[in-house]
Scaffold this active site. Structure first.
Site, PDB file in Angstrom:
ATOM      1  N   ASP A  45      -4.004  13.392  23.214  1.00 53.69           N
ATOM      2  CA  ASP A  45      -5.155  14.036  23.856  1.00 53.69           C
ATOM      3  C   ASP A  45      -6.418  13.221  23.590  1.00 53.69           C
ATOM      4  O   ASP A  45      -6.810  13.034  22.433  1.00 53.69           O
ATOM      5  CB  ASP A  45      -5.320  15.450  23.281  1.00 53.69           C
ATOM      6  CG  ASP A  45      -6.444  16.187  23.981  1.00 53.69           C
ATOM      7  OD1 ASP A  45      -6.200  16.735  25.066  1.00 53.69           O
ATOM      8  OD2 ASP A  45      -7.579  16.189  23.441  1.00 53.69           O
TER       9      ASP A  45
ATOM     10  N   GLY B 279       4.601  20.632  38.661  1.00 54.00           N
ATOM     11  CA  GLY B 279       6.057  20.584  38.460  1.00 54.00           C
ATOM     12  C   GLY B 279       6.425  19.618  37.344  1.00 54.00           C
ATOM     13  O   GLY B 279       7.584  19.502  36.961  1.00 54.00           O
TER      14      GLY B 279
ATOM     15  N   PRO C 108       4.527  18.163  26.934  1.00 52.55           N
ATOM     16  CA  PRO C 108       5.033  18.482  25.594  1.00 52.55           C
ATOM     17  C   PRO C 108       4.111  19.485  24.889  1.00 52.55           C
ATOM     18  O   PRO C 108       2.893  19.356  24.944  1.00 52.55           O
ATOM     19  CB  PRO C 108       5.012  17.134  24.863  1.00 52.55           C
ATOM     20  CG  PRO C 108       4.890  16.092  25.931  1.00 52.55           C
ATOM     21  CD  PRO C 108       4.164  16.739  27.067  1.00 52.55           C
TER      22      PRO C 108
ATOM     23  N   TYR D  21     -15.306  10.997  23.149  1.00 52.42           N
ATOM     24  CA  TYR D  21     -14.896  10.717  21.763  1.00 52.42           C
ATOM     25  C   TYR D  21     -15.238   9.277  21.361  1.00 52.42           C
ATOM     26  O   TYR D  21     -15.203   8.928  20.189  1.00 52.42           O
ATOM     27  CB  TYR D  21     -13.390  10.966  21.548  1.00 52.42           C
ATOM     28  CG  TYR D  21     -12.923  12.387  21.820  1.00 52.42           C
ATOM     29  CD1 TYR D  21     -13.833  13.435  21.929  1.00 52.42           C
ATOM     30  CD2 TYR D  21     -11.575  12.685  21.958  1.00 52.42           C
ATOM     31  CE1 TYR D  21     -13.404  14.725  22.193  1.00 52.42           C
ATOM     32  CE2 TYR D  21     -11.133  13.972  22.215  1.00 52.42           C
ATOM     33  CZ  TYR D  21     -12.056  14.992  22.336  1.00 52.42           C
ATOM     34  OH  TYR D  21     -11.615  16.264  22.595  1.00 52.42           O
TER      35      TYR D  21
ATOM     36  N   GLY E 107       1.048  17.723  20.449  1.00 56.16           N
ATOM     37  CA  GLY E 107       0.482  16.394  20.682  1.00 56.16           C
ATOM     38  C   GLY E 107      -0.525  16.033  19.604  1.00 56.16           C
ATOM     39  O   GLY E 107      -0.764  16.793  18.658  1.00 56.16           O
ATOM     40  N   LEU E 108      -1.117  14.864  19.771  1.00 53.90           N
ATOM     41  CA  LEU E 108      -2.099  14.363  18.806  1.00 53.90           C
ATOM     42  C   LEU E 108      -3.511  14.499  19.358  1.00 53.90           C
ATOM     43  O   LEU E 108      -3.814  13.974  20.429  1.00 53.90           O
ATOM     44  CB  LEU E 108      -1.821  12.869  18.525  1.00 53.90           C
ATOM     45  CG  LEU E 108      -2.829  12.178  17.590  1.00 53.90           C
ATOM     46  CD1 LEU E 108      -2.706  12.719  16.159  1.00 53.90           C
ATOM     47  CD2 LEU E 108      -2.627  10.659  17.599  1.00 53.90           C
ATOM     48  N   GLY E 109      -4.382  15.187  18.622  1.00 51.99           N
ATOM     49  CA  GLY E 109      -5.797  15.239  18.964  1.00 51.99           C
ATOM     50  C   GLY E 109      -6.486  13.975  18.472  1.00 51.99           C
ATOM     51  O   GLY E 109      -6.085  13.403  17.443  1.00 51.99           O
TER      52      GLY E 109
ATOM     53  N   HIS F   7     -14.473  18.878  30.724  1.00 52.18           N
ATOM     54  CA  HIS F   7     -14.546  19.064  29.266  1.00 52.18           C
ATOM     55  C   HIS F   7     -15.243  20.371  28.858  1.00 52.18           C
ATOM     56  O   HIS F   7     -14.813  21.058  27.935  1.00 52.18           O
ATOM     57  CB  HIS F   7     -15.264  17.854  28.652  1.00 52.18           C
ATOM     58  CG  HIS F   7     -14.901  17.601  27.223  1.00 52.18           C
ATOM     59  ND1 HIS F   7     -14.810  16.340  26.689  1.00 52.18           N
ATOM     60  CD2 HIS F   7     -14.606  18.437  26.215  1.00 52.18           C
ATOM     61  CE1 HIS F   7     -14.471  16.418  25.417  1.00 52.18           C
ATOM     62  NE2 HIS F   7     -14.344  17.691  25.101  1.00 52.18           N
TER      63      HIS F   7
ATOM     64  N   LYS G 139     -10.734  13.670  29.478  1.00 48.28           N
ATOM     65  CA  LYS G 139     -11.670  14.725  29.913  1.00 48.28           C
ATOM     66  C   LYS G 139     -12.940  14.131  30.511  1.00 48.28           C
ATOM     67  O   LYS G 139     -13.456  13.116  30.027  1.00 48.28           O
ATOM     68  CB  LYS G 139     -12.020  15.620  28.720  1.00 48.28           C
ATOM     69  CG  LYS G 139     -10.799  16.106  27.964  1.00 48.28           C
ATOM     70  CD  LYS G 139     -11.092  17.079  26.864  1.00 48.28           C
ATOM     71  CE  LYS G 139      -9.857  17.277  26.001  1.00 48.28           C
ATOM     72  NZ  LYS G 139      -9.706  16.294  24.910  1.00 48.28           N
TER      73      LYS G 139
END
Ligand code: A2P
Length: 326
Positions: A49, A15, A19, A54, A22-24, A116, A83
């Protein structure tokens, strides 16, 4: 009105609202990523994100902390994804991995936590077949993390229609999101249609065709240089990246272009308000679909691996159709 206030948002299974832009942060280098995240939030980005693999979550966490201290932007204003890495699928490892990410990011909860890849590795990097650590077992602990308030929505990444169907057979909490590579060379209508039917939001990663890395398919041509994309860009006084972003938005996919450069962060966010594609543009883009991936998954199919491109993507029927048409 800032572009962020008119970015489309989607209601997820919980619920809550996500957005659409977004930014990777994949391949956003340590030393640079923190400033990029601060710049992005200052420009109006409200969706970031991330992922443990990473290798940059501690620096992103430091950036969040300074944003919350130094600006009017609060935790609740941001939508933050991370992730679960492939070596943490075992049910005993899921919550500790999430706790590590929360600690690195300096947060008490995530908005979204994704499995992931549908690939299982051991800590030393050896492969395990999915049957040894079934996704359904990993998912049960993901659901418990929702119950404990550690994460608001849960989802998956790099999942085929077949794998989503099988997850839905046992899931108590439906996946909110499937995050996959998507751009005009990989339109994947079948997956789009299935996710839409099931109310699973599709997030498009590598919407700009990513950069050539050791992981990427070296033969794939750069979509930012595509003639049709460039023609459409010129027509609208936009850049090729803005065309790709606007196309993703108009497909009702969530789009997360990565950049660490201020001028590109700005350019990419401005795509949201700058122009709309017309029917002619949409038809031109439809025609350039090749069903090719930059991140083709070869890295999971090395010697001794139980994974193959066929059992990873489950797309034999799509590939056959394309060949049949030649
Ligand atoms: P950089 O971070 O140096 O700006 P994707 O999101 O598809 O993975 O693509 C990311 C790649 O595209 C990165 O190499 C990024 O480089 C580059 N990029 C990001 N925004 C733009 C843009 N507006 N124009 C051209 N390249 C871009």
């Amino acid at each position: 009105m800032t572009p962020s206030s008119i970015v489309k948002a989607y209601t997820l299974v919980s619920g809550r609202s996500m957005p659409g832009f977004g930014l990777g942060t994949w391949q956003s280098e340590p030393g640079i990523v923190g400033q990029a995240v601060k710049d992005a939030i200052a420009l109006g980005y409200r969706h970031i994100d991330c992922a443990a693999i990473y290798g940059n979550e501690p620096e992103i966490g430091a950036a969040f902390s300074s944003v919350f201290t130094d600006t009017d932007v609060n935790r609740e204003d941001l939508f933050i994804t991370s992730k679960l890495w492939n070596s943490k699928h075992h049910p005993a490892d899921v919550e500790p991995a999430l706790q590590q990410t929360l600690s690195d990011l300096g947060l008490s909860y995530l908005d979204l936590y994704l499995i992931h890849w549908p690939v299982v590795l051991t800590d030393d990097g050896s492969y395990l077949p999915l049957e040894d650590v079934p996704i359904s077992d990993t998912w049960k602990v993901m659901e418990e993390c929702v119950d404990k308030g550690l994460v608001r929505d849960i989802g998956v990444s790099n999942f085929s229609v077949q794998k989503l169907k099988s997850l839905l057979e046992t899931a108590r909490i439906k996946p909110s999101v499937n995050q996959v590579e998507r751009h005009p060379y990989l339109q994947n209508q079948e997956l789009i249609d299935y996710c839409k039917k099931e109310g699973i939001r599709l997030t498009a990663y590598s919407p700009l065709g990513t950069s050539a890395t050791k992981f990427a398919n070296q033969e794939a041509k750069p979509i930012l240089k595509d003639a049709s994309i460039n023609e459409i860009a010129t027509k609208h006084g936009a850049t090729p990246a803005q065309v790709l972003i606007q196309w993703a938005l108009e497909c009702d996919t969530v789009v997360i272009p990565k950049s660490t450069k201020l001028h590109r962060l700005k350019e990419n966010l401005e795509a949201v308000t700058k122009f709309k594609l017309d029917a002619d543009d949409v038809a031109k883009i439809k025609a350039i679909d090749e069903h090719t991936r930059y991140l083709d998954g070869e890295m999971w199919c090395g010697e001794g691996s139980p994974y193959t491109l066929e059992n990873l993507w489950n797309e034999e029927h799509i590939i056959k159709t394309a060949t049949d048409e030649l």
